[in-house]
Design a protein around this motif. Structure first.
Motif, PDB file in Angstrom:
ATOM      1  N   GLY A 180       0.658  -1.126  -0.169  1.00  0.00           N
ATOM      2  CA  GLY A 180      -0.077  -0.152   0.125  1.00  0.00           C
ATOM      3  C   GLY A 180       0.908   1.057   0.037  1.00  0.00           C
ATOM      4  O   GLY A 180       0.738   2.284  -0.573  1.00  0.00           O
ATOM      5  N   PHE A 181       1.855   1.261   0.666  1.00  0.00           N
ATOM      6  CA  PHE A 181       3.111   2.366   0.769  1.00  0.00           C
ATOM      7  C   PHE A 181       3.472   2.661  -0.364  1.00  0.00           C
ATOM      8  O   PHE A 181       3.547   3.817  -0.865  1.00  0.00           O
ATOM      9  CB  PHE A 181       3.803   2.015   2.007  1.00  0.00           C
ATOM     10  N   ALA A 183       2.453   1.838  -3.451  1.00  0.00           N
ATOM     11  CA  ALA A 183       1.543   2.056  -4.286  1.00  0.00           C
ATOM     12  C   ALA A 183       1.171   3.871  -4.108  1.00  0.00           C
ATOM     13  O   ALA A 183       0.793   4.492  -4.916  1.00  0.00           O
ATOM     14  CB  ALA A 183       0.142   1.321  -4.257  1.00  0.00           C
ATOM     15  N   MET A 184       0.964   4.011  -2.832  1.00  0.00           N
ATOM     16  CA  MET A 184       0.717   5.468  -2.746  1.00  0.00           C
ATOM     17  C   MET A 184       1.704   6.374  -3.062  1.00  0.00           C
ATOM     18  O   MET A 184       1.606   7.579  -3.620  1.00  0.00           O
ATOM     19  CB  MET A 184       0.662   5.484  -1.204  1.00  0.00           C
ATOM     20  N   LEU A 185       2.945   5.996  -2.829  1.00  0.00           N
ATOM     21  CA  LEU A 185       4.273   6.865  -3.302  1.00  0.00           C
ATOM     22  C   LEU A 185       4.136   7.048  -4.815  1.00  0.00           C
ATOM     23  O   LEU A 185       4.358   8.002  -5.502  1.00  0.00           O
ATOM     24  CB  LEU A 185       5.564   6.389  -2.756  1.00  0.00           C
TER      25      LEU A 185
ATOM     26  N   PRO B  60       4.988  13.441  -2.888  1.00  0.00           N
ATOM     27  CA  PRO B  60       5.099  12.424  -2.195  1.00  0.00           C
ATOM     28  C   PRO B  60       5.543  12.343  -0.705  1.00  0.00           C
ATOM     29  O   PRO B  60       5.264  11.638  -0.026  1.00  0.00           O
ATOM     30  CB  PRO B  60       6.516  11.377  -3.038  1.00  0.00           C
ATOM     31  N   ALA B  63       2.744  13.212   1.017  1.00  0.00           N
ATOM     32  CA  ALA B  63       1.922  11.797   1.260  1.00  0.00           C
ATOM     33  C   ALA B  63       2.439  11.045   2.366  1.00  0.00           C
ATOM     34  O   ALA B  63       1.637  10.467   3.248  1.00  0.00           O
ATOM     35  CB  ALA B  63       1.999  11.049   0.042  1.00  0.00           C
ATOM     36  N   ARG B  67      -0.184   9.897   5.220  1.00  0.00           N
ATOM     37  CA  ARG B  67      -0.388   8.618   5.628  1.00  0.00           C
ATOM     38  C   ARG B  67      -0.359   8.431   7.221  1.00  0.00           C
ATOM     39  O   ARG B  67      -1.159   7.669   7.849  1.00  0.00           O
ATOM     40  CB  ARG B  67       0.634   7.561   5.057  1.00  0.00           C
ATOM     41  N   THR B 111      -5.800  11.132  -3.081  1.00  0.00           N
ATOM     42  CA  THR B 111      -5.842  10.180  -4.323  1.00  0.00           C
ATOM     43  C   THR B 111      -4.702   9.232  -4.094  1.00  0.00           C
ATOM     44  O   THR B 111      -4.962   7.971  -4.218  1.00  0.00           O
ATOM     45  CB  THR B 111      -5.554  10.945  -5.726  1.00  0.00           C
ATOM     46  N   ALA B 112      -3.468   9.835  -3.532  1.00  0.00           N
ATOM     47  CA  ALA B 112      -2.394   8.842  -3.181  1.00  0.00           C
ATOM     48  C   ALA B 112      -2.697   7.919  -2.124  1.00  0.00           C
ATOM     49  O   ALA B 112      -2.560   6.869  -2.198  1.00  0.00           O
ATOM     50  CB  ALA B 112      -1.327   9.817  -3.035  1.00  0.00           C
ATOM     51  N   LEU B 113      -3.277   8.438  -1.255  1.00  0.00           N
ATOM     52  CA  LEU B 113      -3.691   7.826   0.175  1.00  0.00           C
ATOM     53  C   LEU B 113      -4.691   6.584  -0.064  1.00  0.00           C
ATOM     54  O   LEU B 113      -4.711   5.505   0.401  1.00  0.00           O
ATOM     55  CB  LEU B 113      -4.240   8.588   1.291  1.00  0.00           C
ATOM     56  N   GLU B 115      -4.594   4.593  -2.486  1.00  0.00           N
ATOM     57  CA  GLU B 115      -3.800   3.491  -3.113  1.00  0.00           C
ATOM     58  C   GLU B 115      -3.667   2.423  -1.860  1.00  0.00           C
ATOM     59  O   GLU B 115      -3.342   1.364  -1.962  1.00  0.00           O
ATOM     60  CB  GLU B 115      -2.687   4.037  -3.619  1.00  0.00           C
ATOM     61  N   ALA B 116      -3.520   3.172  -0.649  1.00  0.00           N
ATOM     62  CA  ALA B 116      -3.184   2.334   0.554  1.00  0.00           C
ATOM     63  C   ALA B 116      -4.353   1.970   1.416  1.00  0.00           C
ATOM     64  O   ALA B 116      -4.237   1.742   2.383  1.00  0.00           O
ATOM     65  CB  ALA B 116      -2.059   3.068   1.503  1.00  0.00           C
ATOM     66  N   GLY B 117      -5.559   2.472   0.882  1.00  0.00           N
ATOM     67  CA  GLY B 117      -6.871   2.235   1.390  1.00  0.00           C
ATOM     68  C   GLY B 117      -7.201   3.335   2.606  1.00  0.00           C
ATOM     69  O   GLY B 117      -7.854   2.903   3.586  1.00  0.00           O
TER      70      GLY B 117
END
Lengths: 199, 298
Positions: A180-181, A183-185, B60, B63, B67, B111-113, B115-117
């Motif tokens: 997940g990390f 993918a986020m980056l 990034p 982000a 997170r 949007t980025a977050l 990706e980590a749900g």
């Protein structure tokens, strides 16, 4: 794409540099230069870089090692009468230079900054041992051994004080949700690259 | 006082056997005495510090902090987020402000977050442990817990950069913040005035530009000595490490004979509250803080 910017470096900085829209606000007082702990080592202090940006000196600014001297102490930020977030503009200029491949070769802080990010991006947390060794060995194996030997007493002292774990070399700390990390980056990078025309 | 609970972001250097392992240990002891419960943010990540910019860029980096804040909101709702590391605190608070000032940054970060749900709402304050002590307790309250005053010890309170600028503690000046001195005196110690209280130790450049940074470290220690300090105390893990571990290198480079302990406020408070040397993690010093060890033994 960057061809489009060549005639207006200020515009490029405003669009592609973190907090770059502040550059035009600088009134050239020089308090930033006088407040910088490493001020003596900057070929061009911040206010000079700002003037050079406005004068369109793209190559000179981006190939300079000046902004890589920023220790992120924020002295300039709190003292600037115009409240420019100078620290971030320096980071942003350094990032732009690095992304365009214009930053000076073998600039040590650039190497360290890049190593630091890659180190944390891998496991989600910094592995201090790998980071230190990476820095010692950046100029090859022989020099690495020399550097490591020179810093041996510091390293051993840290191990003895339980503040450095040799086992970190074989893994070490990290987060659980690495996928997940990552993918986020990746997504954050995509968005940023699109917005700043790095893609 | 009733128990206080915070969502805790320890940061990379505070992990077991990392460079400020002694900061975390002494913080835990200090919190035990103050009846503070620290609920660690599950699966927190590195904040990127102030050196990730070359490779990490802007979003990034934001982000990373988003997170941590999203995890904190989700798992530790209704609490303030508290960091002990200066860089962790700064990055978190900075990201929070950037997001608050720009709906575009908010939507991009989310949007980025996604990706980590995760998703970020921004409903928790991002604070430093020093703020908790000064604002949620106050010096008078902190003084009450003192069992073994640090009498006769002269400290140079080294605030450094990132606990002080650009945010710092409310009501303090950037040039001469007083809270660390006040904390020292609340513990019964003596805070010496000296002129390098907010000087930069070189930060990450202690690594990449050692000769330039060691000049900074030399200036700080020299001034501490010249003003009669026997010990330096700091709220920042990088200040602590840089000013303590490079003293040998500084001595070689400048012909000085520095050998001054560099401690954390959490160690002072733990000892003053009657904690043992082990509780204060005094075995984590490269330069032993013998005067604190003596008081802990009493």
């Amino acid at each position: 794409m960057s061809e489009n910017y060549r005639n207006n470096f200020l515009k490029e900085v405003e669009e592609r540099v973190e907090e770059g829209h502040w550059v035009k606000m600088c009134m050239q007082c020089g308090v930033c230069a006088g407040s910088c702990p490493l001020g003596a080592h900057w070929a061009h202090p911040p206010q000079e870089l700002f003037m050079m940006i406005r004068a369109g000196k793209r190559e000179e600014v981006l190939t300079s090692d000046s902004m890589w001297m920023c220790t992120s102490c924020y002295n300039c930020v709190v003292r600037c009468p115009r409240k420019l977030p100078i620290t971030h503009i320096m980071h942003g200029l350094a990032n732009l230079a690095y992304r365009l491949g214009l930053s000076p070769k073998n600039q040590t802080t650039q190497k360290f900054a890049s190593m630091f990010w890659n180190n944390l991006a891998q496991t989600g947390r910094v592995n201090e041992l790998k980071l230190s060794l990476g820095m010692y060995f950046k100029d090859g194996f022989g020099q690495g051994i020399k550097n490591a030997m020179a810093m041996q007493s510091v390293g051993l002292g840290m191990v003895k004080a339980k503040r450095l774990n040799p086992m970190e070399l074989f893994g070490g700390h990290g987060i659980k949700d690495k996928s997940g990390f990552h993918a986020m980056l990746k997504k954050a990078r995509e968005i940023e690259d699109r917005r700043k025309n790095f893609a | 006082m009733a128990k206080k609970t915070y969502s805790f972001y320890p940061g990379c250097s505070s992990q077991t056997k990392a460079s400020s392992d002694n900061y975390l240990k002494s913080t835990n002891s200090m919190c035990k005495y103050l009846d503070i419960e620290l609920k660690e943010i599950p699966d927190w990540n590195c904040c990127g510090a102030s050196i990730g910019y070359a490779e990490g860029g802007e979003l990034p980096r934001i982000a990373l902090s988003a997170r941590n804040m999203a995890l904190s909101e989700q798992h530790n709702p209704g609490m303030d987020l508290v960091a002990t590391c200066a860089a962790c605190w700064l990055s978190t608070r900075e990201a929070k402000e950037r997001i608050a000032h720009s709906s575009q940054t908010l939507s991009e970060a989310n949007t980025a977050l996604a990706e980590a749900g995760l998703s970020y709402k921004g409903n928790q304050a991002a604070r430093h442990m020093a703020e908790v002590l000064v604002e949620d307790f106050g010096f008078d309250e902190l003084k009450r817990g003192v069992k073994k005053p640090l009498q006769g010890i002269k400290f140079a309170g080294y605030v450094g950069c990132q606990t002080n600028r650009p945010f710092g503690l409310a009501g303090e000046s950037f040039e001469n913040p007083k809270y660390l001195d006040n904390l020292v005196e609340a513990m019964g110690g003596e805070a010496v005035p000296y002129d390098q209280k907010v000087t930069c130790c070189g930060g990450a450049l202690a690594f990449s530009e050692p000769e330039k940074s060691q000049k900074q470290i030399k200036d700080i220690i020299e001034s501490a000595y010249d003003h009669g300090a026997e010990m330096i105390v700091t709220p920042c893990p990088l200040c602590q490490a840089n000013v303590e571990i490079y003293q040998g290198e500084v001595n070689k480079r400048f012909g000085t004979k520095f050998n001054i302990p560099v401690t954390y406020y959490s160690q002072l408070i733990t000892v003053a509250y009657g904690g043992t040397a082990a509780e204060a993690a005094l075995d984590g010093q490269l330069i032993r803080a013998t005067r604190l060890e003596d008081i802990a033994k009493k």
